[in-house]
Write an enzyme that holds these catalytic residues in place. Sequence first.
Site, PDB file in Angstrom:
ATOM      1  N   GLU A   1      -4.335  -9.425   3.489  1.00 56.18           N
ATOM      2  CA  GLU A   1      -4.933  -9.196   4.845  1.00 56.18           C
ATOM      3  C   GLU A   1      -6.152 -10.051   4.930  1.00 56.18           C
ATOM      4  OE1 GLU A   1      -3.698  -6.816   2.859  1.00 56.18           O
ATOM      5  OE2 GLU A   1      -2.932  -5.145   3.827  1.00 56.18           O
TER       6      GLU A   1
ATOM      7  N   GLU B   1       0.830  -1.009  -0.072  1.00 59.04           N
ATOM      8  CA  GLU B   1       0.069  -0.213  -0.057  1.00 59.04           C
ATOM      9  C   GLU B   1       0.744   1.259   0.012  1.00 59.04           C
ATOM     10  OE1 GLU B   1      -2.399  -1.750   3.428  1.00 59.04           O
ATOM     11  OE2 GLU B   1      -3.991  -1.154   2.119  1.00 59.04           O
TER      12      GLU B   1
HETATM   13  N1  3HC Z   1       3.924  -8.305  11.480  1.00 65.06           N
HETATM   14  C1  3HC Z   1       4.573  -8.897  12.725  1.00 65.06           C
HETATM   15  N2  3HC Z   1       5.264  -9.617  12.602  1.00 65.06           N
HETATM   16  C2  3HC Z   1       5.528 -10.273  11.465  1.00 65.06           C
HETATM   17  C3  3HC Z   1       5.004  -9.793  10.086  1.00 65.06           C
HETATM   18  C4  3HC Z   1       4.104  -8.916  10.376  1.00 65.06           C
HETATM   19  N3  3HC Z   1       3.397  -8.387   9.482  1.00 65.06           N
HETATM   20  N4  3HC Z   1       5.389 -10.826   9.068  1.00 65.06           N
HETATM   21  C5  3HC Z   1       6.243 -11.407   9.740  1.00 65.06           C
HETATM   22  N5  3HC Z   1       6.523 -11.435  10.901  1.00 65.06           N
HETATM   23  C6  3HC Z   1       7.313 -11.834  11.945  1.00 65.06           C
HETATM   24  C7  3HC Z   1       6.910 -13.419  11.922  1.00 65.06           C
HETATM   25  O1  3HC Z   1       6.022 -13.611  13.253  1.00 65.06           O
HETATM   26  C8  3HC Z   1       8.312 -14.118  12.547  1.00 65.06           C
HETATM   27  O2  3HC Z   1       8.633 -13.639  13.742  1.00 65.06           O
HETATM   28  P1  3HC Z   1       9.444 -14.934  14.636  1.00 65.06           P
HETATM   29  O3  3HC Z   1      10.912 -14.895  13.988  1.00 65.06           O
HETATM   30  O4  3HC Z   1       9.508 -14.097  15.831  1.00 65.06           O
HETATM   31  O5  3HC Z   1       8.667 -16.131  14.570  1.00 65.06           O
HETATM   32  C9  3HC Z   1       9.016 -13.259  11.378  1.00 65.06           C
HETATM   33  O6  3HC Z   1       8.590 -12.165  11.280  1.00 65.06           O
HETATM   34  C10 3HC Z   1       9.518 -14.003  10.067  1.00 65.06           C
HETATM   35  O7  3HC Z   1       8.532 -14.451   9.533  1.00 65.06           O
HETATM   36  P2  3HC Z   1       8.353 -15.770   8.795  1.00 65.06           P
HETATM   37  O8  3HC Z   1       8.866 -16.791   9.621  1.00 65.06           O
HETATM   38  O9  3HC Z   1       6.939 -15.980   8.334  1.00 65.06           O
HETATM   39  O10 3HC Z   1       9.258 -15.534   7.752  1.00 65.06           O
HETATM   40  P3  3HC Z   1       9.029 -16.053   6.188  1.00 65.06           P
HETATM   41  O11 3HC Z   1      10.274 -15.660   5.584  1.00 65.06           O
HETATM   42  O12 3HC Z   1       8.677 -17.492   6.174  1.00 65.06           O
HETATM   43  O13 3HC Z   1       7.818 -15.344   5.522  1.00 65.06           O
HETATM   44  C11 3HC Z   1       6.501 -13.429   5.098  1.00 65.06           C
HETATM   45  C12 3HC Z   1       7.768 -14.030   5.270  1.00 65.06           C
HETATM   46  C13 3HC Z   1       6.042 -13.926   3.561  1.00 65.06           C
HETATM   47  C14 3HC Z   1       6.676 -12.026   4.966  1.00 65.06           C
HETATM   48  C15 3HC Z   1       5.682 -13.808   6.088  1.00 65.06           C
HETATM   49  O14 3HC Z   1       6.058 -13.579   7.453  1.00 65.06           O
HETATM   50  C16 3HC Z   1       4.211 -13.183   6.175  1.00 65.06           C
HETATM   51  O15 3HC Z   1       3.227 -13.639   5.223  1.00 65.06           O
HETATM   52  N6  3HC Z   1       4.029 -12.209   6.952  1.00 65.06           N
HETATM   53  C17 3HC Z   1       2.615 -11.772   6.837  1.00 65.06           C
HETATM   54  C18 3HC Z   1       2.369 -10.422   6.037  1.00 65.06           C
HETATM   55  C19 3HC Z   1       1.157  -9.884   6.032  1.00 65.06           C
HETATM   56  O16 3HC Z   1       0.084 -10.464   6.246  1.00 65.06           O
HETATM   57  N7  3HC Z   1       1.039  -8.580   5.745  1.00 65.06           N
HETATM   58  C20 3HC Z   1      -0.205  -7.899   6.063  1.00 65.06           C
HETATM   59  C21 3HC Z   1      -0.257  -7.170   7.326  1.00 65.06           C
HETATM   60  S1  3HC Z   1      -1.736  -6.472   7.768  1.00 65.06           S
HETATM   61  C22 3HC Z   1      -1.359  -5.032   6.942  1.00 65.06           C
HETATM   62  O17 3HC Z   1      -0.686  -4.733   6.576  1.00 65.06           O
HETATM   63  C23 3HC Z   1      -2.717  -4.062   7.199  1.00 65.06           C
HETATM   64  C24 3HC Z   1      -2.724  -2.757   6.340  1.00 65.06           C
HETATM   65  O18 3HC Z   1      -3.259  -3.243   5.299  1.00 65.06           O
HETATM   66  C25 3HC Z   1      -2.951  -1.747   7.299  1.00 65.06           C
END
Ligand code: 3HC
Length: 706
Positions: free
Chosen positions: A126, A106
């Site tokens: 999301e 975004e």
């Molecule tokens: N917020 C907080 N922590 C996050 C995070 C996030 N968005 N994304 C990843 N992390 C943390 C994980 O909990 C993990 O923490 P840990 O090591 O303490 O367990 C660490 O980062 C590494 O994450 P992964 O083990 O998942 O690492 P990968 O490399 O396997 O995957 C990723 C990376 C594809 C980015 C995956 O972490 C993921 O899908 N994250 C979520 C992405 C997401 O949903 N984003 C949207 C958030 S909501 C939003 O943005 C609202 C907006 O519209 C206002």
Amino acid sequence: MSEQTRVRFEVVDGIGVITVDNPPVNALGPGVPEGIMAALERGEADSGVKAMVLMGAGRSFIAGADIRQFGKPRPAPARRTYDVLDQAGKPIVAAIHGYALGGGLENALACHYRIAVPSAKVGLPEVNIGIIPGGGGTQRLPRLIGPKAAVEMIVSGRHVSAAEAKTLGIIDEIVAGKDLRAEAIAYARRVADRRPLPRVRDMTHKLAAAASDAGLFETVRKSIARKARNQKAPYHCIAAVEAATREPFEQGIQTERRLFSELENSDEARALRYAFFAEREVTRIPGLSKDLVLPEIKSAAVIGAGTMGGGIAMCCADFGIPVKVLEASPEALAKGMQRIRDNYAISVKRGSLEQAEMEQRLPRIQPVDSYQAIAECDVVIEAVFEEMAVKKEVFAKLDAVIKPGAILLTNSSALDIDAIARATRRAPQVAGAHFFSPANVMKLLEVVVGEQSAIETVAAAMKLGRAIGKISVYAGNCDGFVANRSRAPFNTEMNLMVEEGASPEAIDQVMVDFGYPMGPFAVSDLAGLDISYASRKRRAAADPGYRKLPIPDRLVELGRKGQKTGAGWYRYDPSDRTPHPDPEVQRIIRETALAMGIEQRAFAGDEILRRLLFSSVNEACKILEEGKALRASDIDVMWLHGFGFPRYRGGLMFWADRVGSRAVCDQVEAWYQRYGARWQPSSLLRDVARRGGDLREIKSASIQAI
Ligand code: 3HC
């Protein structure tokens, strides 16, 4: 860390470079948006800066908002980065590597240009955590790529490759060079003087397309109806994109914000956030040092080319690990290899696998005809017939030939890992790797820890699981291990309720309404009733007190083994797999109940649901009490990935907390009085209920030392 260090700003050749540095994934946690805005202001104010670049340090651009902040009270921000980017007077280039997800994409959409490296992934995922994009994504994306593509991306939440993002129009340019920062600075210099600035918010021409496709949003709603039942977020995603086509930008943003806030604290969003973190927690093994050197796994062998062995070999091949397959006879080996080829061919035919990809994968699976041929493999996964004597023989042979240091795993689903390990002189290198059927599809892998399994073996097995696309979960060695043991009482109760008068179709309907893709009886028909029949016979022979289940026994004895015989709990027409209720089954149920002296009665849906799930909650507490699982949330992960439990309900224990530990315990106590020993309450359940605690928070205190 202060906001200054989370976001850096420097000027290079007249370009202001804003770098978000908030490991591990540059989530927009506290201080990050403020840091970006402060940097933008510095760039705007500096007359030496002609354009700016927004990028991420480390392995990613920005993975989105900080999910840990959701559901917590927090002040509404005075300003948002998206608005500040919109108002900027100088061109801003988002330079994307790794992931630009959610709030990350975004922010990129609020920049004027987007470039990316070929391996970058973008998306608005999301919906997977029960919310909608809340940073303008639902309003900007349809303006940039058209409402049809935008609604598909947002409702699916899928990650889009850089190449596809370029085709869709999300990315302006894919940069081939190795140094993204230098490429981005060069790009920014090229566009520094271009005016007017291309603001996505002002692009309206693609929205007009929606007007000519009046049924678009209705069609999308219909297409998700089955999968998205009981959920709100997918529908809110559609409503928000629809608003983009009907409302001016600012009003659309207000609509998006309203829809977002309706969801943030919904049951579904809480459950999905919980599932997200539970899946990450599951990887942690207490006491495992980060410095521990794990045995490297570059080659594998699978013993047994049956359905399980073949599926496991496919998992290895799918993820680039060369695998040798050994069978007892050349005929069985040839049959197993043919099944593997057929499975791949079906995927190609269905369009889920490219022919070229299949041709890469198949040669990774090599049939071999001797133990000697697998001697140098780093890991061996045994998937032979489920009988202790056979397993012991295989492990003794492995012990004799396999190189020292290799890991030996058994795919047993019920046998004692310690007894199998004792067939070798290297028990520390032996553990269980319990795959679920079909092994190349199901995500769950239970890593079963024997009394003598070394921590390196367990950690390496869990790592191997992740490397072949599985969710590996630690499990202690006990009857049924953790997943099947926690599920067993559910299976018993579903059969006993049938004796008492609840029809298989009524029970299936309750579970489908709850959110399972299929009811448990329809699943039994799919899997085949003969498997559990055989294990019941074994158990009955071993235990004189074993409670028999005469109804499914009778079905099997009548040749009703499920879908494969055209009849099981249901009747099937030869042409399709739709289960039809069968009066013959109703007759068998009535007769058997009468013969057993069980009075049939009516069941309410809620009673069916609670009897099935509470029995398993109670067993899960016993498993935790005995230290056979590390955490309640691990059991939830198993139910999500092994048994099709609806993700938006979090998992078995998370769901139980929605009911309340006290209420669960009271009901278990009442059924203990009514039905006897099988409902004996777990003392841990009683403890948690007494103090009004949460079951999902249980962590095993007495976990066996590994
Ligand atoms: N917020 C907080 N922590 C996050 C995070 C996030 N968005 N994304 C990843 N992390 C943390 C994980 O909990 C993990 O923490 P840990 O090591 O303490 O367990 C660490 O980062 C590494 O994450 P992964 O083990 O998942 O690492 P990968 O490399 O396997 O995957 C990723 C990376 C594809 C980015 C995956 O972490 C993921 O899908 N994250 C979520 C992405 C997401 O949903 N984003 C949207 C958030 S909501 C939003 O943005 C609202 C907006 O519209 C206002």
